[in-house]
Design a protein around this motif. Structure first.
Motif, PDB file in Angstrom:
ATOM      1  N   VAL A   1       4.586  17.340  -5.800  1.00  0.00           N
ATOM      2  CA  VAL A   1       3.884  16.844  -4.614  1.00  0.00           C
ATOM      3  C   VAL A   1       4.788  16.683  -3.400  1.00  0.00           C
ATOM      4  CG1 VAL A   1       2.248  15.621  -6.091  1.00  0.00           C
ATOM      5  CG2 VAL A   1       4.149  14.359  -5.064  1.00  0.00           C
ATOM      6  N   ALA A   2       6.115  16.557  -3.632  1.00  0.00           N
ATOM      7  CA  ALA A   2       7.034  16.335  -2.513  1.00  0.00           C
ATOM      8  C   ALA A   2       7.166  17.602  -1.701  1.00  0.00           C
ATOM      9  CB  ALA A   2       8.403  15.882  -3.030  1.00  0.00           C
ATOM     10  N   GLY A   3       6.558  17.616  -0.551  1.00  0.00           N
ATOM     11  CA  GLY A   3       6.487  18.798   0.308  1.00  0.00           C
ATOM     12  C   GLY A   3       5.206  18.695   1.083  1.00  0.00           C
TER      13      GLY A   3
ATOM     14  N   GLU B   1      12.307   5.558  -4.625  1.00  0.00           N
ATOM     15  CA  GLU B   1      12.788   6.740  -3.921  1.00  0.00           C
ATOM     16  C   GLU B   1      11.604   7.464  -3.295  1.00  0.00           C
ATOM     17  OE1 GLU B   1      14.944   9.303  -6.530  1.00  0.00           O
ATOM     18  OE2 GLU B   1      16.559   7.859  -6.890  1.00  0.00           O
ATOM     19  N   THR B   2      11.851   8.133  -2.176  1.00  0.00           N
ATOM     20  CA  THR B   2      10.822   8.947  -1.535  1.00  0.00           C
ATOM     21  C   THR B   2      11.380  10.335  -1.246  1.00  0.00           C
ATOM     22  OG1 THR B   2      11.423   8.233   0.703  1.00  0.00           O
ATOM     23  CG2 THR B   2       9.739   6.944  -0.448  1.00  0.00           C
ATOM     24  N   ALA B   3      10.467  11.290  -1.141  1.00  0.00           N
ATOM     25  CA  ALA B   3      10.846  12.664  -0.767  1.00  0.00           C
ATOM     26  C   ALA B   3       9.634  13.335  -0.156  1.00  0.00           C
ATOM     27  CB  ALA B   3      11.329  13.455  -1.981  1.00  0.00           C
ATOM     28  N   GLY B   4       9.869  14.255   0.771  1.00  0.00           N
ATOM     29  CA  GLY B   4       8.785  14.983   1.398  1.00  0.00           C
ATOM     30  C   GLY B   4       8.203  14.237   2.586  1.00  0.00           C
ATOM     31  N   ALA B   5       7.135  14.787   3.147  1.00  0.00           N
ATOM     32  CA  ALA B   5       6.488  14.211   4.315  1.00  0.00           C
ATOM     33  C   ALA B   5       4.985  14.399   4.191  1.00  0.00           C
ATOM     34  CB  ALA B   5       7.004  14.876   5.587  1.00  0.00           C
ATOM     35  N   GLY B   6       4.240  13.566   4.914  1.00  0.00           N
ATOM     36  CA  GLY B   6       2.792  13.642   4.857  1.00  0.00           C
ATOM     37  C   GLY B   6       2.214  12.378   4.261  1.00  0.00           C
ATOM     38  N   GLU B   7       0.983  12.454   3.775  1.00  0.00           N
ATOM     39  CA  GLU B   7       0.359  11.303   3.135  1.00  0.00           C
ATOM     40  C   GLU B   7       1.174  10.905   1.903  1.00  0.00           C
ATOM     41  OE1 GLU B   7      -4.030  11.525   2.705  1.00  0.00           O
ATOM     42  OE2 GLU B   7      -3.798  13.490   3.656  1.00  0.00           O
ATOM     43  N   THR B   8       1.261   9.602   1.665  1.00  0.00           N
ATOM     44  CA  THR B   8       2.070   9.106   0.558  1.00  0.00           C
ATOM     45  C   THR B   8       1.312   9.179  -0.758  1.00  0.00           C
ATOM     46  OG1 THR B   8       3.317   7.620   2.006  1.00  0.00           O
ATOM     47  CG2 THR B   8       3.314   7.104  -0.347  1.00  0.00           C
ATOM     48  N   VAL B   9       1.982   9.705  -1.782  1.00  0.00           N
ATOM     49  CA  VAL B   9       1.494   9.687  -3.159  1.00  0.00           C
ATOM     50  C   VAL B   9       2.467   8.823  -3.949  1.00  0.00           C
ATOM     51  CG1 VAL B   9       0.905  11.043  -5.199  1.00  0.00           C
ATOM     52  CG2 VAL B   9       0.520  11.997  -2.908  1.00  0.00           C
ATOM     53  N   ALA B  10       1.986   7.676  -4.421  1.00  0.00           N
ATOM     54  CA  ALA B  10       2.840   6.713  -5.110  1.00  0.00           C
ATOM     55  C   ALA B  10       2.596   6.776  -6.615  1.00  0.00           C
ATOM     56  CB  ALA B  10       2.568   5.296  -4.595  1.00  0.00           C
ATOM     57  N   PHE B  11       3.685   6.849  -7.378  1.00  0.00           N
ATOM     58  CA  PHE B  11       3.613   6.970  -8.832  1.00  0.00           C
ATOM     59  C   PHE B  11       4.020   5.648  -9.482  1.00  0.00           C
ATOM     60  CE2 PHE B  11       4.263  11.240  -7.205  1.00  0.00           C
ATOM     61  CZ  PHE B  11       3.352  11.995  -7.938  1.00  0.00           C
TER      62      PHE B  11
ATOM     63  N   THR C   1       4.310  -4.261  -2.086  1.00  0.00           N
ATOM     64  CA  THR C   1       5.568  -4.617  -1.427  1.00  0.00           C
ATOM     65  C   THR C   1       6.409  -3.375  -1.183  1.00  0.00           C
ATOM     66  OG1 THR C   1       5.588  -6.834  -2.405  1.00  0.00           O
ATOM     67  CG2 THR C   1       7.697  -5.965  -1.664  1.00  0.00           C
ATOM     68  N   VAL C   2       6.487  -2.504  -2.188  1.00  0.00           N
ATOM     69  CA  VAL C   2       7.231  -1.251  -2.036  1.00  0.00           C
ATOM     70  C   VAL C   2       6.588  -0.376  -0.968  1.00  0.00           C
ATOM     71  CG1 VAL C   2       7.815   0.915  -3.197  1.00  0.00           C
ATOM     72  CG2 VAL C   2       8.226  -1.263  -4.348  1.00  0.00           C
ATOM     73  N   LEU C   3       5.262  -0.265  -0.973  1.00  0.00           N
ATOM     74  CA  LEU C   3       4.585   0.548   0.029  1.00  0.00           C
ATOM     75  C   LEU C   3       4.905   0.045   1.438  1.00  0.00           C
ATOM     76  CD1 LEU C   3       1.025   1.099  -1.524  1.00  0.00           C
ATOM     77  CD2 LEU C   3       2.904   2.736  -1.414  1.00  0.00           C
ATOM     78  N   SER C   4       4.865  -1.258   1.618  1.00  0.00           N
ATOM     79  CA  SER C   4       5.164  -1.810   2.941  1.00  0.00           C
ATOM     80  C   SER C   4       6.583  -1.493   3.361  1.00  0.00           C
ATOM     81  CB  SER C   4       4.937  -3.328   2.932  1.00  0.00           C
ATOM     82  OG  SER C   4       3.577  -3.635   2.752  1.00  0.00           O
ATOM     83  N   ASP C   5       7.532  -1.640   2.456  1.00  0.00           N
ATOM     84  CA  ASP C   5       8.923  -1.368   2.794  1.00  0.00           C
ATOM     85  C   ASP C   5       9.141   0.104   3.120  1.00  0.00           C
ATOM     86  OD1 ASP C   5      11.677  -2.694   2.837  1.00  0.00           O
ATOM     87  OD2 ASP C   5      12.061  -0.951   1.551  1.00  0.00           O
ATOM     88  N   ALA C   6       8.368   0.955   2.470  1.00  0.00           N
ATOM     89  CA  ALA C   6       8.482   2.401   2.706  1.00  0.00           C
ATOM     90  C   ALA C   6       7.703   2.845   3.937  1.00  0.00           C
ATOM     91  CB  ALA C   6       7.991   3.168   1.487  1.00  0.00           C
ATOM     92  N   GLY C   7       7.027   1.923   4.608  1.00  0.00           N
ATOM     93  CA  GLY C   7       6.276   2.261   5.807  1.00  0.00           C
ATOM     94  C   GLY C   7       4.960   2.946   5.539  1.00  0.00           C
ATOM     95  N   ALA C   8       4.405   2.744   4.337  1.00  0.00           N
ATOM     96  CA  ALA C   8       3.139   3.381   3.967  1.00  0.00           C
ATOM     97  C   ALA C   8       2.027   2.336   4.029  1.00  0.00           C
ATOM     98  CB  ALA C   8       3.224   3.979   2.566  1.00  0.00           C
ATOM     99  N   ARG C   9       1.123   2.498   4.984  1.00  0.00           N
ATOM    100  CA  ARG C   9      -0.001   1.559   5.077  1.00  0.00           C
ATOM    101  C   ARG C   9      -0.890   1.656   3.848  1.00  0.00           C
ATOM    102  NH1 ARG C   9      -2.965  -1.438   4.271  1.00  0.00           N
ATOM    103  NH2 ARG C   9      -4.489  -2.596   5.498  1.00  0.00           N
ATOM    104  N   SER C  10      -1.036   2.866   3.322  1.00  0.00           N
ATOM    105  CA  SER C  10      -1.826   3.085   2.122  1.00  0.00           C
ATOM    106  C   SER C  10      -1.279   4.308   1.407  1.00  0.00           C
ATOM    107  CB  SER C  10      -3.310   3.265   2.459  1.00  0.00           C
ATOM    108  OG  SER C  10      -3.499   4.396   3.290  1.00  0.00           O
ATOM    109  N   ALA C  11      -1.791   4.556   0.197  1.00  0.00           N
ATOM    110  CA  ALA C  11      -1.268   5.670  -0.595  1.00  0.00           C
ATOM    111  C   ALA C  11      -2.317   6.144  -1.588  1.00  0.00           C
ATOM    112  CB  ALA C  11      -0.009   5.250  -1.350  1.00  0.00           C
TER     113      ALA C  11
END
Length: 256
Positions: A42-44, A14-24, A77-87
C-alpha cells in the motif's frame, strides 16, 4: 523513527508513502513484522502506517490489564501524532477488535478491513499461538497453529524467517497475556449496527484459532460489511495468502 506517548506509554510507529493513510493494527503478541507484506503493497498509492501495539516490539510493555478501548486510544494517539485526521484501518485478530472499537467510539476511521477477527472474544483458546521469544522451537510450534499445514510443510524457509522476526519483536509472556485478556473481555456483537463505515472481513477458511464462522457473523452484523473466505489459509491469512489479501485490500480501498 517516531514515538508518541499515551498516558506515559511510549508507542512506536513507522510511515511510508503518501496519500490517504492506511493504518495497520496487529494481532495478539505479534510485532510489526506481520504487516511486512501489506505495508509494502500500500505504501505508494497510500500512506502506510504500522505501529507496535503496547507490549510488542519497540513500544512500551506496561503491566496489564489492557483493554481493547485502551488500545483503540493508543491508535488514535498515533494517528494524531502522524498528522492523520482519519485512516483506513486494517486490523488482524485483536487488531480487528481495536479497529471496531475505534470506529464505534471515534470519527477517525474511514473504512475497516478486518482480518481473522470477531465481534466477541469469549470462548477463544489463544494459548496455541503463544511462543516465548527466547525459545525458537516454541515459536515454530506456535506458528504451526497459526498457519495452514501446507504452508508449514511447503515453505520452511519462510517459517524460519518468521521465527527470527518473532524473537526480536514479539511480546513477552506478561504482555501477551494482557493482550489475550483484552480479546476475551471484548464483545461488540450487540452494537455492530452502530459501525456504519464500509467494512471488508477477510478470514482464513482453515483458521483453527478464530473460527471462520465468527468472521462471517461479524460481516453479517455490520451494516456495510462484506465477507471473503480465503481457502487453504489459517489464522495468519495475511501472511500466508498475502497476494490474495493484498488484492482484496487494494480493491476495497480503490472502491471506497
Amino acid at each position: 523513527m517516531p514515538t508518541v506517548s499515551n498516558d506515559g506509554v511510549d508507542l512506536y510507529y513507522e510511515t511510508a508513502g503518501a496519500g490517504e493513510t492506511v493504518a495497520f493494527v496487529g494481532d495478539v503478541g505479534y510485532g510489526a513484522w506481520q504487516w511486512g507484506w501489506q505495508h509494502a503493497a500500500v505504501a505508494g498509492p497510500y500512506r502506510s502506517l504500522v505501529a507496535d501495539l503496547r507490549g510488542c516490539g519497540r513500544s512500551d510493555a506496561p503491566a496489564g490489564p489492557y483493554s481493547v478501548s485502551t488500545l483503540a486510544d493508543d491508535l488514535t494517539t498515533v494517528l494524531s501524532d502522524a498528522g492523520a485526521r482519519s485512516a483506513h484501518v486494517v486490523g488482524a485478530g485483536l487488531g480487528g477488535m481495536v479497529a471496531l472499537s475505534a470506529a464505534r467510539e471515534t470519527a477517525r476511521v474511514d473504512s475497516l478491513t478486518l482480518v481473522g477477527t470477531a465481534a466477541r472474544g469469549d470462548g477463544l483458546d489463544l494459548d496455541p499461538l503463544w511462543g516465548a521469544p527466547d525459545d525458537p522451537d516454541a515459536l515454530e510450534r506456535s506458528l504451526a497453529a497459526a498457519l495452514s499445514p501446507s504452508f508449514v510443510d511447503d515453505r520452511p524457509g519462510e517459517v524460519e524467517r518468521m521465527v527470527e522476526w518473532r524473537a526480536s519483536e514479539d511480546a513477552d509472556r506478561a504482555a501477551w497475556a494482557a493482550q489475550a485478556a483484552a480479546v476475551s473481555d471484548f464483545d461488540v456483537s450487540d452494537a455492530l449496527y452502530e459501525i456504519t463505515e464500509p467494512a471488508l472481513v477477510l478470514h482464513g477458511a482453515d483458521d483453527a484459532i478464530w473460527p471462520v464462522e465468527r468472521g462471517r457473523t461479524l460481516a453479517e452484523g455490520l451494516p456495510r460489511g462484506a465477507f471473503r473466505a480465503v481457502e487453504d489459509a489459517g489464522h495468519l491469512v495475511h501472511v500466508e495468502a498475502s497476494k490474495r489479501v493484498n488484492d482484496e485490500l487494494l480493491g476495497f480501498l480503490a472502491d471506497g
